[in-house]
Structure formats: C-alpha cells, structure tokens
Design an enzyme around this catalytic site. Structure first.
Site, mmCIF file in Angstrom:
data_model
loop_
_atom_site.group_PDB
_atom_site.id
_atom_site.type_symbol
_atom_site.label_atom_id
_atom_site.label_comp_id
_atom_site.label_asym_id
_atom_site.label_seq_id
_atom_site.Cartn_x
_atom_site.Cartn_y
_atom_site.Cartn_z
ATOM 1 N N PHE A 62 15.308 61.480 58.720
ATOM 2 C CA PHE A 62 14.956 62.461 59.756
ATOM 3 C C PHE A 62 15.719 62.129 61.024
ATOM 4 O O PHE A 62 15.526 61.071 61.622
ATOM 5 C CB PHE A 62 13.457 62.512 60.070
ATOM 6 C CG PHE A 62 13.150 63.584 61.079
ATOM 7 C CD1 PHE A 62 12.986 64.911 60.687
ATOM 8 C CD2 PHE A 62 13.111 63.306 62.444
ATOM 9 C CE1 PHE A 62 12.762 65.919 61.620
ATOM 10 C CE2 PHE A 62 12.894 64.317 63.383
ATOM 11 C CZ PHE A 62 12.717 65.626 62.966
ATOM 12 N N LYS B 36 12.649 59.588 72.734
ATOM 13 C CA LYS B 36 11.191 59.435 72.765
ATOM 14 C C LYS B 36 10.688 58.496 73.868
ATOM 15 O O LYS B 36 10.637 58.908 75.008
ATOM 16 C CB LYS B 36 10.693 59.013 71.378
ATOM 17 C CG LYS B 36 10.960 60.131 70.363
ATOM 18 C CD LYS B 36 10.149 60.076 69.102
ATOM 19 C CE LYS B 36 10.254 61.400 68.366
ATOM 20 N NZ LYS B 36 10.880 61.359 67.054
ATOM 21 N N ASP C 252 19.734 55.018 64.354
ATOM 22 C CA ASP C 252 18.853 55.981 65.016
ATOM 23 C C ASP C 252 17.513 55.279 65.235
ATOM 24 O O ASP C 252 16.699 55.159 64.323
ATOM 25 C CB ASP C 252 18.682 57.243 64.161
ATOM 26 C CG ASP C 252 17.730 58.259 64.811
ATOM 27 O OD1 ASP C 252 17.029 57.892 65.778
ATOM 28 O OD2 ASP C 252 17.678 59.405 64.325
HETATM 29 C C1 LIG Z 1 11.938 62.365 66.661
HETATM 30 C C2 LIG Z 1 13.192 61.872 66.019
HETATM 31 C C3 LIG Z 1 14.433 62.526 66.209
HETATM 32 C C4 LIG Z 1 14.542 63.835 66.951
HETATM 33 O O1 LIG Z 1 14.126 63.757 68.276
HETATM 34 P P1 LIG Z 1 13.791 65.132 69.064
HETATM 35 O O2 LIG Z 1 13.539 64.660 70.465
HETATM 36 O O3 LIG Z 1 12.582 65.730 68.420
HETATM 37 O O4 LIG Z 1 14.984 66.006 68.948
HETATM 38 C C5 LIG Z 1 15.546 61.967 65.635
HETATM 39 N N1 LIG Z 1 15.484 60.837 64.920
HETATM 40 C C6 LIG Z 1 14.330 60.176 64.713
HETATM 41 C C7 LIG Z 1 14.323 58.918 63.928
HETATM 42 C C8 LIG Z 1 13.138 60.691 65.235
HETATM 43 O O5 LIG Z 1 11.979 60.058 64.997
#
Ligand SMILES: *Cc1c(COP(=O)(O)O)cnc(C)c1O
Length: 399
Positions: free
Chosen positions: A141, A255, A226
């Site tokens: 994700f 985040k 990520d």
């Molecule tokens: C939440 C998340 C994203 C996307 O972030 P958004 O601010 O919702 O665009 C990408 N990678 C990971 C691992 C995430 O948990």
C-alpha cells in the site's frame, strides 16, 4: 448541536461513498481519547492510520500551529519562507540524510520518490530512455494515485481506473529469491514498506530487508523505504529499517510527521539523487508551506523529547505478549512491532467488522483491515492504564 445520527445521515447524503466508516462521529479529541457528539469517550486504537503518534492535539504542536497562524501560513515556493530551511535541517538530522523535499500527502511523497528514482536512473545510472523499471511488492500500500494503484495487487484499488502506468514489476513480499530474480540492468529502484501496514501488519522474515539492501547495491538500484506508516516511532524505533540495521537510499515519510495536524510529507535522499531535480521539474503549492513546516518541527521535537519510539517498544512489547495469551479461541495470531500490532482472527470467528463494532460500543475504536484482521495502533502517548483497559475490552470481545 446536531446529534451523531443526523451527522451521519448528512455525511452519507453528500459525500462520495469511498469509505465505510464505523458509525461513530468524533467531535473532540485529546491524547489517546476521542469523544462523540453525545460526549461518549473512546480510546483511539487507530491513530488516523498512525498519523497521530504524538497523541491528538499535542499542546506543543498546537502551540506551534497557532503561533505560525499568527505570522504567515502560505507563501508558495516562488519565495523563501523562514520555516522550510530549519524544518528540513531538523528532519535531515533526525533521519540521517543530507537532503529532503517536502510535499503534503503520503501518496504525493511516494510519487516524488518514484520520479526521483526514474530520473536518477536515466541521468545518473544511464538507463536507456523510457526503460526504467521499479520493483514493488505484492499486497503493497503506497497510496491512491493512478501511478501508485498501477502496481497494487488489490483488484478493488485498480478496478475501473485503467489504463495504468507501466514500468513496475511486482514480486511477493518477503521473498528474497523472487526479488533477486526481478532485477535487470534497467532496474532503478526497489520500493518497499519495512512492515506492510494496510496489508494487515505483515512483518517480513528476518534478513529480508538486509538481502534487499545487498541486491540494490549489487544492481545499483535505489532502496526506497516507504515509512509513511512505520516511521517516526511507531514500531519501537524512530524508523522501522533500524530493526534490521540497514539504511535505505530514499526514505518516504508522511502521517505522523505533523502529528496529525496538517498534511505534511517528505522524501529524503542523497545529494546525488536529490540533485536530479532542477527548478521546474517538480513541485507543490502547499508543499513546504510555513505553517506545515512549523507544525512538523514541533511534531518531530515531541517524538524525540518524549522518547516515543522507546515508549512504543516497551508498551507494545508487553501489550503484544498479553494479547498472545488470548490466542486460540477467536484470535489466530498476533503480530507486529512496537505499537503497530494486529490480531488475525480465525476463519471460524467470522469477519472482523462486527468485533470492531462491539469494541466501539465498549468505548474503543479500531478498524478491520481485510476481512479478518484488526489493527491495533494507539497514539504512542497512551497511558499504561488505558492499555490495560483496552486489553479488557479485547478479552471481553475476542477472548
Ligand atoms: C497512508 C500510507 C500512504 C499514503 O498516504 P496518504 O497521505 O493517504 O496519501 C502511503 N504509504 C503507506 C505505507 C501508508 O501507510
């Protein structure tokens, strides 16, 4: 003031139905607690998908927000502002990188990292034009843009959104041998979550990230971590890659970088890699805005000053052990690191959603991921007594 039922009705009426939220309306929050319109108090065990690691409305972050709001909020990058430089300097020092590029959402930061990797591949590695390949993992994700869902393995994320962006190769997560076979001379990067959050808190086998690091070195490809969900203390280290003693070439954060106050994200990389971006190559109107930077500076300071990574390790370790004691009846297994945990339910227990609803009634908010997994990720400032209380709720519901 309207009651929760009315608010849900009006929200459902006017909003796109791209989410299926629990039927709770939050109107106030503080620390690890949220309250609904009727004043009922809940423990927040989602933390906005780990965006509020520092707790809701941390006073120092709110203070920075208010102070900066009294000076200047947005300048665009057409001009300098007095918050961006200090923010990037502090972020680079915290993460051990020489360069950083600010964006707003996580998906934008991932897109930025992909653009960086491709351009680095063409301009520095010498990959023939249009041939760059990026390796990604199954069940990943990384966000919701068209390019990012192009390499999702979740059918729903892609259904109806094609044509997709080419240039991505997907290998099973945690499988070093499959990864090894995927590299070619045109591979510019390997993009990976050190723990897959949305997939259900999937921890890769030990040694996987080390092997990936070695493969990236061997094939001269960028290791892109990520850490939008795993970073900034959540897993018991400031960054999840530290658990395996490796360092990525490119680090993607979002985040909790703003403590859940404003959308702030960033990409960190080396001088050489970041150097591929020239004026006009990439940008964002709000990315690097003074109010976002001021908030993020405060949010990072809180993580360090309150030693929230160590707190996640300690509290999470104990909580996980206690939860493991509940395995056998409805819970199949408990996994995760620090305060990024998940309970995998037995098939015989049925879907996870009704349990989340029961926990909600008891005063604890958590969310299912996939059919049979419940993620547990409270703010890292949660008190021990509240973890005990949460344990009792889980025991009463799933024990
Ligand atoms: C939440 C998340 C994203 C996307 O972030 P958004 O601010 O919702 O665009 C990408 N990678 C990971 C691992 C995430 O948990």
């Amino acid at each position: 003031m309207a009651n929760s039922r009315e608010i849900i009705e009006i929200t459902e009426k006017y909003s796109a139905h791209n989410y299926h939220p629990l039927p709770v309306v939050i109107s106030r929050a503080e620390g690890a607690y949220v309250w609904d319109c009727e004043g009922k108090k809940y423990l927040d065990f989602l933390s906005a998908y780990s965006a509020v690691n520092q707790g809701h409305r941390h006073p120092k972050i709110i203070q920075a927000l208010v102070e900066q709001a009294g000076r200047v909020t947005l300048t665009s990058r057409a001009f300098h502002n007095d918050q961006l430089g200090p923010f990037l300097k502090e972020l680079c020092a915290l993460a051990g990188f020489p360069k950083a590029l600010p964006m707003n959402t996580g998906a934008e930061a991932v897109e930025t990292a992909l653009k960086l990797a491709r351009k680095w591949g063409y301009k520095v590695k010498g990959v023939p034009d249009g041939q760059a390949e990026i390796i990604c993992c199954g069940e990943n994700f990384h966000g919701r843009t068209i390019s990012i869902v192009s390499f999702s393995t979740d059918e729903q994320y892609r259904d109806g959104f094609g044509p997709f962006t080419p240039g991505f190769k997907v290998v099973p997560y945690g499988d070093g041998a499959a990864l090894e076979k995927a590299f070619t001379k045109n591979t510019v990067a390997f993009l990976v979550e050190p723990i897959q959050g949305e997939a259900g808190v999937v921890v890769p086998p030990e040694g996987y990230l080390k092997k990936a690091r070695a493969l990236c070195d061997k094939h001269r490809a960028l290791f892109i971590a990520d850490e939008i969900q795993t970073g900034l203390g959540r897993t018991g280290k400031m960054f999840c890659f530290e658990h395996e003693g490796i360092r990525p070439d490119v680090l993607v954060l979002g985040k909790a970088i703003s403590g859940g106050v404003l959308p702030v994200s960033a990409v960190l990389a080396s001088e050489e890699q970041m150097g591929v971006f020239k004026p006009g190559d990439h940008g964002s109107t709000f990315g690097g805005c003074p109010i976002g930077c001021a908030v993020a500076r405060a949010a990072l300071r809180v993580l360090v000053e309150e030693k929230l990574a160590a707190r996640a390790a300690e509290l999470g370790g104990r909580f996980k052990e206690r939860l493991a004691g509940l395995c056998g009846k409805k819970i199949e297994s408990v996994r995760g690191r620090g305060l990024l945990l998940a309970m995998v339910l037995k098939k015989s227990a049925g879907p996870a959603r009704p349990y989340c609803e029961q926990l909600m009634v008891r005063g604890m908010l958590c969310k299912e991921t996939h059919q049979h997994i419940i993620r547990l990720a409270p703010p890292l400032v949660i008190g021990e007594a509240d973890l005990d209380l949460a344990f009792e709720h889980i025991q009463a519901t799933l024990g």
